[in-house]
Design a protein around this motif. Structure first.
Motif, PDB file in Angstrom:
ATOM      1  N   GLY A   1      45.734  52.496 -23.704  1.00 38.32           N
ATOM      2  CA  GLY A   1      45.766  51.676 -24.913  1.00 38.32           C
ATOM      3  C   GLY A   1      46.281  52.492 -26.069  1.00 38.32           C
ATOM      4  N   THR A   2      46.101  51.990 -27.247  1.00 31.63           N
ATOM      5  CA  THR A   2      46.583  52.697 -28.418  1.00 31.63           C
ATOM      6  C   THR A   2      45.476  53.454 -29.130  1.00 31.63           C
ATOM      7  N   VAL A   3      44.225  53.215 -28.707  1.00 30.27           N
ATOM      8  CA  VAL A   3      43.073  53.869 -29.317  1.00 30.27           C
ATOM      9  C   VAL A   3      42.318  54.619 -28.239  1.00 30.27           C
ATOM     10  N   ALA A   4      41.880  55.811 -28.541  1.00 28.59           N
ATOM     11  CA  ALA A   4      41.133  56.611 -27.581  1.00 28.59           C
ATOM     12  C   ALA A   4      39.774  55.970 -27.299  1.00 28.59           C
ATOM     13  N   THR A   5      39.360  56.022 -26.038  1.00 27.34           N
ATOM     14  CA  THR A   5      38.056  55.518 -25.650  1.00 27.34           C
ATOM     15  C   THR A   5      36.993  56.510 -26.088  1.00 27.34           C
ATOM     16  N   MET A   6      35.950  56.002 -26.746  1.00 28.70           N
ATOM     17  CA  MET A   6      34.908  56.878 -27.266  1.00 28.70           C
ATOM     18  C   MET A   6      33.927  57.288 -26.166  1.00 28.70           C
ATOM     19  N   HIS A   7      33.328  58.457 -26.333  1.00 31.07           N
ATOM     20  CA  HIS A   7      32.284  58.947 -25.433  1.00 31.07           C
ATOM     21  C   HIS A   7      31.001  58.161 -25.721  1.00 31.07           C
ATOM     22  N   PRO A   8      30.158  57.928 -24.714  1.00 31.50           N
ATOM     23  CA  PRO A   8      28.908  57.201 -24.962  1.00 31.50           C
ATOM     24  C   PRO A   8      28.018  57.827 -26.038  1.00 31.50           C
ATOM     25  N   SER A   9      28.072  59.135 -26.188  1.00 32.13           N
ATOM     26  CA  SER A   9      27.252  59.764 -27.235  1.00 32.13           C
ATOM     27  C   SER A   9      27.740  59.385 -28.628  1.00 32.13           C
ATOM     28  N   GLU A  10      29.029  59.082 -28.771  1.00 27.00           N
ATOM     29  CA  GLU A  10      29.561  58.624 -30.048  1.00 27.00           C
ATOM     30  C   GLU A  10      29.148  57.185 -30.332  1.00 27.00           C
ATOM     31  N   LEU A  11      29.069  56.390 -29.287  1.00 33.38           N
ATOM     32  CA  LEU A  11      28.726  54.983 -29.447  1.00 33.38           C
ATOM     33  C   LEU A  11      27.227  54.738 -29.585  1.00 33.38           C
ATOM     34  N   PHE A  12      26.436  55.434 -28.761  1.00 34.24           N
ATOM     35  CA  PHE A  12      25.019  55.122 -28.652  1.00 34.24           C
ATOM     36  C   PHE A  12      24.083  56.221 -29.128  1.00 34.24           C
ATOM     37  N   GLY A  13      24.617  57.381 -29.497  1.00 34.21           N
ATOM     38  CA  GLY A  13      23.779  58.485 -29.946  1.00 34.21           C
ATOM     39  C   GLY A  13      23.549  59.509 -28.846  1.00 34.21           C
ATOM     40  N   ASP A  14      22.951  60.621 -29.212  1.00 35.95           N
ATOM     41  CA  ASP A  14      22.764  61.722 -28.265  1.00 35.95           C
ATOM     42  C   ASP A  14      21.786  61.400 -27.138  1.00 35.95           C
ATOM     43  N   ASP A  15      20.923  60.410 -27.325  1.00 38.18           N
ATOM     44  CA  ASP A  15      19.958  60.060 -26.285  1.00 38.18           C
ATOM     45  C   ASP A  15      20.460  58.930 -25.379  1.00 38.18           C
ATOM     46  N   TRP A  16      21.761  58.792 -25.238  1.00 41.68           N
ATOM     47  CA  TRP A  16      22.342  57.688 -24.495  1.00 41.68           C
ATOM     48  C   TRP A  16      21.964  57.693 -23.025  1.00 41.68           C
ATOM     49  N   LEU A  17      21.585  58.829 -22.472  1.00 44.78           N
ATOM     50  CA  LEU A  17      21.191  58.872 -21.063  1.00 44.78           C
ATOM     51  C   LEU A  17      19.762  58.389 -20.837  1.00 44.78           C
ATOM     52  N   SER A  18      18.956  58.341 -21.876  1.00 41.50           N
ATOM     53  CA  SER A  18      17.549  58.000 -21.704  1.00 41.50           C
ATOM     54  C   SER A  18      17.281  56.497 -21.711  1.00 41.50           C
ATOM     55  N   TRP A  19      18.298  55.676 -21.909  1.00 37.25           N
ATOM     56  CA  TRP A  19      18.120  54.229 -21.885  1.00 37.25           C
ATOM     57  C   TRP A  19      19.345  53.595 -21.258  1.00 37.25           C
ATOM     58  N   GLY A  20      19.246  52.361 -20.925  1.00 36.40           N
ATOM     59  CA  GLY A  20      20.367  51.653 -20.335  1.00 36.40           C
ATOM     60  C   GLY A  20      20.023  51.100 -18.968  1.00 36.40           C
ATOM     61  N   LEU A  21      21.028  50.825 -18.173  1.00 39.79           N
ATOM     62  CA  LEU A  21      20.818  50.202 -16.875  1.00 39.79           C
ATOM     63  C   LEU A  21      20.050  51.091 -15.910  1.00 39.79           C
ATOM     64  N   ASP A  22      20.265  52.404 -15.948  1.00 29.31           N
ATOM     65  CA  ASP A  22      19.619  53.319 -15.011  1.00 29.31           C
ATOM     66  C   ASP A  22      18.324  53.912 -15.534  1.00 29.31           C
ATOM     67  N   ALA A  23      17.912  53.577 -16.724  1.00 29.64           N
ATOM     68  CA  ALA A  23      16.755  54.229 -17.339  1.00 29.64           C
ATOM     69  C   ALA A  23      15.495  54.058 -16.502  1.00 29.64           C
ATOM     70  N   LYS A  24      15.211  52.870 -16.015  1.00 29.45           N
ATOM     71  CA  LYS A  24      14.016  52.635 -15.204  1.00 29.45           C
ATOM     72  C   LYS A  24      14.082  53.430 -13.904  1.00 29.45           C
ATOM     73  N   ALA A  25      15.224  53.434 -13.246  1.00 31.53           N
ATOM     74  CA  ALA A  25      15.373  54.163 -11.982  1.00 31.53           C
ATOM     75  C   ALA A  25      15.197  55.663 -12.198  1.00 31.53           C
ATOM     76  N   GLN A  26      15.706  56.185 -13.308  1.00 34.37           N
ATOM     77  CA  GLN A  26      15.557  57.605 -13.599  1.00 34.37           C
ATOM     78  C   GLN A  26      14.106  57.950 -13.886  1.00 34.37           C
ATOM     79  N   GLU A  27      13.378  57.053 -14.567  1.00 33.35           N
ATOM     80  CA  GLU A  27      11.968  57.299 -14.851  1.00 33.35           C
ATOM     81  C   GLU A  27      11.162  57.336 -13.557  1.00 33.35           C
ATOM     82  N   VAL A  28      11.464  56.423 -12.641  1.00 35.64           N
ATOM     83  CA  VAL A  28      10.749  56.376 -11.372  1.00 35.64           C
ATOM     84  C   VAL A  28      11.015  57.645 -10.584  1.00 35.64           C
TER      85      VAL A  28
END
Length: 70
Positions: A33-60
């Motif tokens: 595209g014409t715009v660079a794709t942002m990293h998830p940490s830019e979009l959602f913050g530094d704790d982006w790995l601690s929530w989301g679709l896999d958060a429950k599975a990672q906690e288990v």
């Protein structure tokens, strides 16, 4: 073989994260595209790995790996 995805890069704004090439943000070689794709940490913050679709599975998995207290 794909490159490992960095979870917290130092300067994510300098790279396009749209594919495995990790081009400079001003030199998009893949035609993503014409715009660079942002990293998830830019979009959602530094704790982006601690929530989301896999958060429950990672906690288990983390609970199963930790030793139980007696």
């Amino acid at each position: 073989m794909t490159k490992p995805f960095p979870t917290n890069p130092a300067h994510p704004e300098r790279i396009c994260w749209g594919c495995d090439r990790y081009c400079a943000a001003d030199a998009l070689m893949c035609g993503n595209g014409t715009v660079a794709t942002m990293h998830p940490s830019e979009l959602f913050g530094d704790d982006w790995l601690s929530w989301g679709l896999d958060a429950k599975a990672q906690e288990v998995r983390a609970d199963a790996a930790s030793p139980e207290e007696s």
